[in-house]
Design a protein around this motif. Structure first.
Motif, PDB file in Angstrom:
ATOM      1  N   THR A  93      -3.999  35.893  20.286  1.00  0.00           N
ATOM      2  CA  THR A  93      -3.382  34.898  19.416  1.00  0.00           C
ATOM      3  C   THR A  93      -2.159  34.275  20.072  1.00  0.00           C
ATOM      4  O   THR A  93      -1.968  33.054  20.035  1.00  0.00           O
ATOM      5  CB  THR A  93      -2.984  35.540  18.077  1.00  0.00           C
ATOM      6  OG1 THR A  93      -4.147  36.095  17.452  1.00  0.00           O
ATOM      7  CG2 THR A  93      -2.362  34.515  17.145  1.00  0.00           C
ATOM      8  N   SER A  94      -1.329  35.105  20.684  1.00  0.00           N
ATOM      9  CA  SER A  94      -0.131  34.595  21.358  1.00  0.00           C
ATOM     10  C   SER A  94      -0.496  33.675  22.518  1.00  0.00           C
ATOM     11  O   SER A  94       0.156  32.653  22.745  1.00  0.00           O
ATOM     12  CB  SER A  94       0.718  35.756  21.866  1.00  0.00           C
ATOM     13  OG  SER A  94       1.125  36.586  20.801  1.00  0.00           O
ATOM     14  N   ARG A  95      -1.546  34.028  23.239  1.00  0.00           N
ATOM     15  CA  ARG A  95      -1.974  33.187  24.362  1.00  0.00           C
ATOM     16  C   ARG A  95      -2.442  31.821  23.870  1.00  0.00           C
ATOM     17  O   ARG A  95      -2.117  30.777  24.452  1.00  0.00           O
ATOM     18  CB  ARG A  95      -3.095  33.888  25.122  1.00  0.00           C
ATOM     19  CG  ARG A  95      -3.431  33.269  26.473  1.00  0.00           C
ATOM     20  CD  ARG A  95      -4.580  33.995  27.127  1.00  0.00           C
ATOM     21  NE  ARG A  95      -4.344  35.430  27.171  1.00  0.00           N
ATOM     22  CZ  ARG A  95      -5.259  36.326  27.542  1.00  0.00           C
ATOM     23  NH1 ARG A  95      -6.463  35.914  27.882  1.00  0.00           N
ATOM     24  NH2 ARG A  95      -4.967  37.602  27.563  1.00  0.00           N
ATOM     25  N   ARG A 141       0.567  29.804  22.648  1.00  0.00           N
ATOM     26  CA  ARG A 141       1.381  29.307  23.767  1.00  0.00           C
ATOM     27  C   ARG A 141       0.827  27.986  24.297  1.00  0.00           C
ATOM     28  O   ARG A 141       1.578  27.029  24.534  1.00  0.00           O
ATOM     29  CB  ARG A 141       1.413  30.346  24.886  1.00  0.00           C
ATOM     30  CG  ARG A 141       2.235  29.920  26.096  1.00  0.00           C
ATOM     31  CD  ARG A 141       2.212  30.979  27.183  1.00  0.00           C
ATOM     32  NE  ARG A 141       0.894  31.158  27.744  1.00  0.00           N
ATOM     33  CZ  ARG A 141       0.389  30.413  28.738  1.00  0.00           C
ATOM     34  NH1 ARG A 141       1.109  29.435  29.246  1.00  0.00           N
ATOM     35  NH2 ARG A 141      -0.815  30.645  29.211  1.00  0.00           N
ATOM     36  N   SER A 193      -2.374  39.737  21.413  1.00  0.00           N
ATOM     37  CA  SER A 193      -2.218  39.099  22.715  1.00  0.00           C
ATOM     38  C   SER A 193      -3.029  37.810  22.806  1.00  0.00           C
ATOM     39  O   SER A 193      -2.548  36.792  23.320  1.00  0.00           O
ATOM     40  CB  SER A 193      -2.640  40.070  23.814  1.00  0.00           C
ATOM     41  OG  SER A 193      -2.641  39.448  25.080  1.00  0.00           O
ATOM     42  N   GLU A 195       1.031  29.032  12.617  1.00  0.00           N
ATOM     43  CA  GLU A 195       1.400  30.415  12.326  1.00  0.00           C
ATOM     44  C   GLU A 195       0.722  30.965  11.072  1.00  0.00           C
ATOM     45  O   GLU A 195       1.001  32.103  10.682  1.00  0.00           O
ATOM     46  CB  GLU A 195       2.920  30.508  12.165  1.00  0.00           C
ATOM     47  CG  GLU A 195       3.671  30.199  13.448  1.00  0.00           C
ATOM     48  CD  GLU A 195       5.167  30.172  13.239  1.00  0.00           C
ATOM     49  OE1 GLU A 195       5.590  30.166  12.068  1.00  0.00           O
ATOM     50  OE2 GLU A 195       5.905  30.167  14.228  1.00  0.00           O
TER      51      GLU A 195
END
Length: 471
Positions: A116-118, A121, A114, A164
């Motif tokens: 990392t995704s934040r 984004r 979570s 990534e």
């Protein structure tokens, strides 16, 4: 991911309550089989919440490339097998299975994903919002073996792929995971064989695999990166994942160029004086062509001056830069010198005493002074604050300034800061360092604003984030 992580932590709190032997209602506090069955159900609930993490770990293990997520998946399988065996046998043994520890690792894996995704984004959002971004890349420093962070202008191709790349913990555990799994399996077999308690094999194996998947490993890099992405986003910048954070953090220097100190809007020509006996367009074209060939921060204002006076760019031959920063070249067969008052004195060009200003650009043709351009520099408060930040930082800035009027004394007077901690290399090294295009260097960060403020903010924030993730 955020919601699933919160639900997983909520289930883990209940499991930890049971595992610690705290008061529980009914059979949960007295019957081992009932408590083991409940732990198994709650662990499977957490596994379902993190099913993408679990399947990714199992598939990596099946492909023969185990990593960090393979360890948490394996620990969940071992703990579930132990809980099921404990429920079937109903032996008091060594207490409750390690379902709580395995589920907690899975919850931390969800939290790390979570975070990392934040961060990603915000990094991608900054990339989309930037109209003419510049990139930070790692380039060779002044001395062999040193690296420095430099700001360049080029396309953003490869930025998303860079974001990534796996983080440091994933890289480390991709090498350690095969040995950890093999050691856990071997030690569990030896322990069960020596004690003769083969039903306890899964208990031992679960304990070892849970220890091999520490909770901190899942957030060691994502947490600093998420905080960094949120911080630099406010400055109109982004960092290319953990890989970009690593490149910036490992660089010992930061390259500061002309436009970092004085952006285009802060430099202007205050006055122009063309001496008698020559055409103004000729001198403006010669001065502008020579300064543009040097690539200094004065190029923009001289280009505007040439455009307003209808001058065309001249061919510059045999270009050279002296140790003092003065410029020399052949233009239309004539030797043109351009530099400060000190350079003109060293070159044997006579200057009127009342015109020898420290903020003027002097132009001579064949040893005769032909033009004087007085430059006005407007210091920005944000740049002053950024210079103060660099003074306190552990990273040594390299001032690769091509503008011969921008000297340590001038910076000290304009920004009212000491320059003892700044490095001003010779002009030959300045041209070499600032001329690095970073074509072979992957992007480390993206900036959408000019000036030194966002540059220094990203550099120092990424360095601190990398230090935190390395610990």
């Amino acid at each position: 991911l955020k919601l699933r992580a919160r639900l997983a932590f909520g289930v883990c709190v209940v499991m930890a309550w049971l595992a610690l032997g705290l008061p529980a209602a009914g059979a949960l506090g007295s019957d081992l089989r009932s408590a083991s069955l409940v732990c198994l159900i709650m662990e499977l609930t957490v596994v379902v919440l993190g099913l993408d993490v679990f399947t990714a770990g199992i598939m990596s293990l099946a492909r023969g490339r185990p990593g960090l997520w393979s360890l948490v998946s394996l620990s969940c399988v071992a703990a579930a097998a132990d809980a099921l065996l404990t429920y079937l046998l109903g032996e008091a043994g060594w207490g409750l299975p390690f379902c709580a520890a395995a589920a907690l690792s899975m919850a931390f894996a969800l939290w790390g994903a979570s975070l990392t995704s934040r961060g990603l984004r915000l990094s991608v959002k900054a990339l989309v919002l930037a109209s003419e971004p510049s990139l930070l890349v790692s380039v060779p420093g002044l001395r062999e073996g040193e690296t420095a962070i430099s700001r360049i202008r080029r396309g953003t191709a490869g930025y998303l792929r860079r974001c990534e790349e796996p983080d440091g913990a994933e890289w480390a555990y991709s090498s350690l995971a095969p040995f950890l799994i093999a050691a856990s399996l071997l030690l569990s077999l030896i322990s069960a064989a020596v004690t003769g308690l083969w039903p306890r094999f899964f208990r031992i194996f679960a304990a070892l695999t849970c220890a091999c998947a520490p909770c901190a490993a899942f957030i060691a890099c994502p947490l600093p990166f998420s905080m960094l992405a949120r911080r630099v986003f406010r400055a109109g910048a982004s960092v290319a994942g953990w890989a970009g954070m690593r490149d910036i953090g490992k660089s010992g220097h930061i390259v500061v160029t002309d436009t970092d100190l004085f952006p285009r809007t802060t430099v202007s020509i205050e006055s122009i004086r063309i001496l008698q006996g020559t055409f103004p367009e000729t001198i403006i074209a010669a001065a502008g062509s020579l300064i543009c060939a040097s690539g200094s921060g004065l190029s923009g204002v001289f280009l505007d001056l040439m455009r307003r006076n209808g001058c065309t760019m001249q061919r510059v031959e045999d270009f050279s830069c002296s140790d003092g920063g003065g410029l020399r070249a052949l233009i239309n067969g004539s030797e043109v010198l351009c530099g400060s008052a000190g350079y003109m004195h060293l070159s044997g060009v006579r200057l009127p005493q009342k015109l020898a200003s420290k903020s003027s650009v002097f132009v001579s043709v064949n040893g005769v002074l032909m033009g004087i351009f007085t430059i006005k520099y407007t210091p920005m408060t944000s740049v002053q604050e950024a210079l103060s930040t660099l003074l306190r930082a552990r990273r040594e800035p390299v001032f690769a300034i091509r503008d011969f009027l921008v000297t340590p004394l001038m910076i000290r007077q304009r920004f009212r800061l000491p320059t003892d901690g700044f490095e001003f290399p010779p002009f030959e090294d300045r041209y070499r360092v600032s001329g690095e295009d970073g074509a072979d260097s992957p992007p480390a960060a993206l900036l959408s604003r000019e000036g030194l403020a966002s540059y220094a903010e990203v550099s120092e924030s990424a360095r601190r984030a990398y230090a935190a993730s390395s610990f």
